[in-house]
Design a protein around this motif. Structure first.
Motif, PDB file in Angstrom:
ATOM      1  N   LEU A  32       4.054 -28.707 -10.886  1.00 28.12           N
ATOM      2  CA  LEU A  32       4.270 -28.670  -9.441  1.00 28.12           C
ATOM      3  C   LEU A  32       4.315 -30.088  -8.875  1.00 28.12           C
ATOM      4  O   LEU A  32       5.208 -30.430  -8.082  1.00 28.12           O
ATOM      5  CB  LEU A  32       3.148 -27.870  -8.775  1.00 28.12           C
ATOM      6  CG  LEU A  32       3.210 -27.627  -7.264  1.00 28.12           C
ATOM      7  CD1 LEU A  32       2.409 -26.387  -6.912  1.00 28.12           C
ATOM      8  CD2 LEU A  32       2.687 -28.810  -6.460  1.00 28.12           C
ATOM      9  N   LEU A  92      -2.934 -16.004  -8.196  1.00 28.34           N
ATOM     10  CA  LEU A  92      -1.810 -15.184  -7.757  1.00 28.34           C
ATOM     11  C   LEU A  92      -0.478 -15.796  -8.184  1.00 28.34           C
ATOM     12  O   LEU A  92       0.369 -15.121  -8.785  1.00 28.34           O
ATOM     13  CB  LEU A  92      -1.864 -15.047  -6.234  1.00 28.34           C
ATOM     14  CG  LEU A  92      -0.838 -14.166  -5.553  1.00 28.34           C
ATOM     15  CD1 LEU A  92      -0.984 -12.711  -5.999  1.00 28.34           C
ATOM     16  CD2 LEU A  92      -0.992 -14.265  -4.020  1.00 28.34           C
ATOM     17  N   ASP A  93      -0.297 -17.073  -7.905  1.00 26.29           N
ATOM     18  CA  ASP A  93       0.976 -17.734  -8.203  1.00 26.29           C
ATOM     19  C   ASP A  93       1.226 -17.874  -9.700  1.00 26.29           C
ATOM     20  O   ASP A  93       2.374 -17.934 -10.136  1.00 26.29           O
ATOM     21  CB  ASP A  93       1.018 -19.120  -7.547  1.00 26.29           C
ATOM     22  CG  ASP A  93       0.939 -19.023  -6.029  1.00 26.29           C
ATOM     23  OD1 ASP A  93       1.339 -17.984  -5.478  1.00 26.29           O
ATOM     24  OD2 ASP A  93       0.467 -19.989  -5.399  1.00 26.29           O
ATOM     25  N   PHE A  94       0.147 -17.944 -10.463  1.00 25.23           N
ATOM     26  CA  PHE A  94       0.287 -18.095 -11.915  1.00 25.23           C
ATOM     27  C   PHE A  94      -0.154 -16.835 -12.648  1.00 25.23           C
ATOM     28  O   PHE A  94      -0.564 -16.879 -13.803  1.00 25.23           O
ATOM     29  CB  PHE A  94      -0.523 -19.305 -12.390  1.00 25.23           C
ATOM     30  CG  PHE A  94      -0.233 -20.563 -11.602  1.00 25.23           C
ATOM     31  CD1 PHE A  94       1.068 -20.921 -11.289  1.00 25.23           C
ATOM     32  CD2 PHE A  94      -1.262 -21.376 -11.157  1.00 25.23           C
ATOM     33  CE1 PHE A  94       1.354 -22.063 -10.563  1.00 25.23           C
ATOM     34  CE2 PHE A  94      -0.997 -22.524 -10.430  1.00 25.23           C
ATOM     35  CZ  PHE A  94       0.308 -22.875 -10.132  1.00 25.23           C
ATOM     36  N   SER A  95      -0.033 -15.707 -11.973  1.00 24.91           N
ATOM     37  CA  SER A  95      -0.485 -14.427 -12.529  1.00 24.91           C
ATOM     38  C   SER A  95       0.218 -14.089 -13.839  1.00 24.91           C
ATOM     39  O   SER A  95      -0.418 -13.593 -14.780  1.00 24.91           O
ATOM     40  CB  SER A  95      -0.251 -13.308 -11.510  1.00 24.91           C
ATOM     41  OG  SER A  95      -0.619 -12.062 -12.031  1.00 24.91           O
ATOM     42  N   ILE A 153      -5.390 -16.913   2.615  1.00 24.83           N
ATOM     43  CA  ILE A 153      -3.940 -17.123   2.538  1.00 24.83           C
ATOM     44  C   ILE A 153      -3.274 -17.062   3.906  1.00 24.83           C
ATOM     45  O   ILE A 153      -2.490 -17.957   4.268  1.00 24.83           O
ATOM     46  CB  ILE A 153      -3.299 -16.109   1.570  1.00 24.83           C
ATOM     47  CG1 ILE A 153      -3.820 -16.337   0.144  1.00 24.83           C
ATOM     48  CG2 ILE A 153      -1.774 -16.229   1.598  1.00 24.83           C
ATOM     49  CD1 ILE A 153      -3.345 -15.295  -0.869  1.00 24.83           C
ATOM     50  N   VAL A 166      -1.011 -23.381  -3.027  1.00 19.70           N
ATOM     51  CA  VAL A 166      -1.152 -22.810  -4.364  1.00 19.70           C
ATOM     52  C   VAL A 166      -2.348 -21.864  -4.371  1.00 19.70           C
ATOM     53  O   VAL A 166      -3.477 -22.283  -4.100  1.00 19.70           O
ATOM     54  CB  VAL A 166      -1.367 -23.905  -5.431  1.00 19.70           C
ATOM     55  CG1 VAL A 166      -1.583 -23.266  -6.800  1.00 19.70           C
ATOM     56  CG2 VAL A 166      -0.190 -24.858  -5.471  1.00 19.70           C
ATOM     57  N   ASN A 167      -2.094 -20.599  -4.649  1.00 21.01           N
ATOM     58  CA  ASN A 167      -3.143 -19.607  -4.873  1.00 21.01           C
ATOM     59  C   ASN A 167      -3.158 -19.360  -6.381  1.00 21.01           C
ATOM     60  O   ASN A 167      -2.384 -18.556  -6.891  1.00 21.01           O
ATOM     61  CB  ASN A 167      -2.836 -18.321  -4.107  1.00 21.01           C
ATOM     62  CG  ASN A 167      -2.559 -18.581  -2.638  1.00 21.01           C
ATOM     63  OD1 ASN A 167      -3.388 -19.080  -1.915  1.00 21.01           O
ATOM     64  ND2 ASN A 167      -1.341 -18.262  -2.201  1.00 21.01           N
ATOM     65  N   TRP A 168      -4.022 -20.058  -7.091  1.00 19.77           N
ATOM     66  CA  TRP A 168      -3.879 -20.198  -8.545  1.00 19.77           C
ATOM     67  C   TRP A 168      -3.846 -18.868  -9.291  1.00 19.77           C
ATOM     68  O   TRP A 168      -3.068 -18.688 -10.219  1.00 19.77           O
ATOM     69  CB  TRP A 168      -4.973 -21.109  -9.100  1.00 19.77           C
ATOM     70  CG  TRP A 168      -6.370 -20.545  -9.043  1.00 19.77           C
ATOM     71  CD1 TRP A 168      -7.280 -20.708  -8.038  1.00 19.77           C
ATOM     72  CD2 TRP A 168      -7.001 -19.727 -10.025  1.00 19.77           C
ATOM     73  NE1 TRP A 168      -8.442 -20.027  -8.326  1.00 19.77           N
ATOM     74  CE2 TRP A 168      -8.299 -19.420  -9.553  1.00 19.77           C
ATOM     75  CE3 TRP A 168      -6.605 -19.225 -11.261  1.00 19.77           C
ATOM     76  CZ2 TRP A 168      -9.200 -18.631 -10.258  1.00 19.77           C
ATOM     77  CZ3 TRP A 168      -7.499 -18.429 -11.976  1.00 19.77           C
ATOM     78  CH2 TRP A 168      -8.779 -18.151 -11.476  1.00 19.77           C
ATOM     79  N   ARG A 201       0.845 -25.653 -15.018  1.00 18.72           N
ATOM     80  CA  ARG A 201       1.637 -25.275 -13.845  1.00 18.72           C
ATOM     81  C   ARG A 201       1.417 -26.241 -12.680  1.00 18.72           C
ATOM     82  O   ARG A 201       2.369 -26.628 -11.991  1.00 18.72           O
ATOM     83  CB  ARG A 201       1.282 -23.849 -13.424  1.00 18.72           C
ATOM     84  CG  ARG A 201       1.774 -22.781 -14.375  1.00 18.72           C
ATOM     85  CD  ARG A 201       3.283 -22.651 -14.310  1.00 18.72           C
ATOM     86  NE  ARG A 201       3.759 -21.490 -15.049  1.00 18.72           N
ATOM     87  CZ  ARG A 201       5.016 -21.085 -15.054  1.00 18.72           C
ATOM     88  NH1 ARG A 201       5.920 -21.758 -14.368  1.00 18.72           N
ATOM     89  NH2 ARG A 201       5.373 -20.018 -15.757  1.00 18.72           N
ATOM     90  N   THR A 250      -1.595 -20.299   5.748  1.00 24.65           N
ATOM     91  CA  THR A 250      -0.151 -20.245   6.001  1.00 24.65           C
ATOM     92  C   THR A 250       0.163 -20.559   7.455  1.00 24.65           C
ATOM     93  O   THR A 250       1.124 -21.279   7.761  1.00 24.65           O
ATOM     94  CB  THR A 250       0.406 -18.863   5.620  1.00 24.65           C
ATOM     95  OG1 THR A 250       0.134 -18.610   4.233  1.00 24.65           O
ATOM     96  CG2 THR A 250       1.904 -18.794   5.852  1.00 24.65           C
TER      97      THR A 250
END
Length: 242
Positions: A229, A141-144, A117, A137-139, A225, A121
């Motif tokens: 996006l 983490l972002d969709f936790s 990450i 997209v950190n799948w 998701r 970044t």
């Protein structure tokens, strides 16, 4: 479409001036408990990008994956291949700049590994300076919030990640070797020798309760998701109004 499968002629005819969005899977090769494949962090983002290509074959280009990641914490576990953070930053930056030369103005980086990450970044800023809008997209983490409606907990080689592997790469998972790490750090730390507790058996969660059915449901939610996006990206719906 897949970038690497096109000829120069077909790229000119089918891409230039017609497709402006590329997907870049980024992962790692590292220990995932004793039960999941070393390539778990490559398998998941590559699978998600492949599914997106099936949904939007004429709107996205899937780039070859960047398979190596920055995984210092797991470097001592057998089979792990870690590259330096700056190396990964330069790698992602140079790929992003290169695709921008060919009319890609939107780049979605689908990342499968937490240690990536920071380096990604940093690369995003340089890519953006070249006029490319970059979305990371950190799948897991972002969709936790969505994932935790399916499983009780998340973790490295834990219930969520193991379930996804059972769903998309079941033959590569030896569920009989799944384990539980009872240790939770009180602080954000780095230190030699801490991995025996921080990452006991190369795990931070509990992979024992993972199932293929849970993985299939997680995959479905993640795909919803990711599809949203892309739709938001193309419609310029990038912000919520509060």
């Amino acid at each position: 479409m897949y970038w690497e499968n096109l000829t120069t002629k077909s790229f000119q005819e089918q891409v230039l001036g017609q497709i402006n969005t590329a997907l870049l899977p980024v992962g790692s090769v590292e220990a995932h408990g004793q039960h999941c494949p070393l390539g778990t962090d490559n398998l998941a983002p590559t699978y998600f990008c492949r599914q997106l290509e099936e949904r939007y074959p004429d709107r996205v280009l899937v780039l070859p994956a960047i398979p190596y990641g920055h995984t210092w914490d797991l470097a001592g576990f057998a089979g792990t291949l870690s590259i330096g953070a700056e190396t990964l930053t330069h790698y992602v930056r140079d790929v992003g700049r290169a695709v921008g030369r060919w009319g890609i103005t939107r780049l979605v980086v689908v990342n499968g590994h937490g240690g990536n990450i920071g380096p990604i970044t940093a690369a995003m800023e340089d890519i953006a300076d070249d006029g490319v809008l970059v979305v990371l997209v950190n799948w897991w983490l972002d969709f936790s919030a969505d994932i935790l409606t399916v499983v009780q907990s998340q973790g490295h080689a834990g219930e969520d990640e193991t379930s996804v592997m059972l769903a998309i790469a079941g033959p590569l998972v030896n569920q009989a070797d799944a384990s539980f790490n009872p240790y939770r750090p009180r602080y954000r730390m780095k230190g030699r020798g801490l991995e025996q507790q921080l990452l006991r058996h190369a795990t931070t969660g509990d992979g024992r309760s993972a199932t293929r059915e849970k993985g299939e449901e997680i995959v479905e939610r993640v795909m919803q998701r990711l599809s949203q996006l892309l739709e938001d990206l193309w419609a310029d719906r990038l912000f919520d109004r509060i």
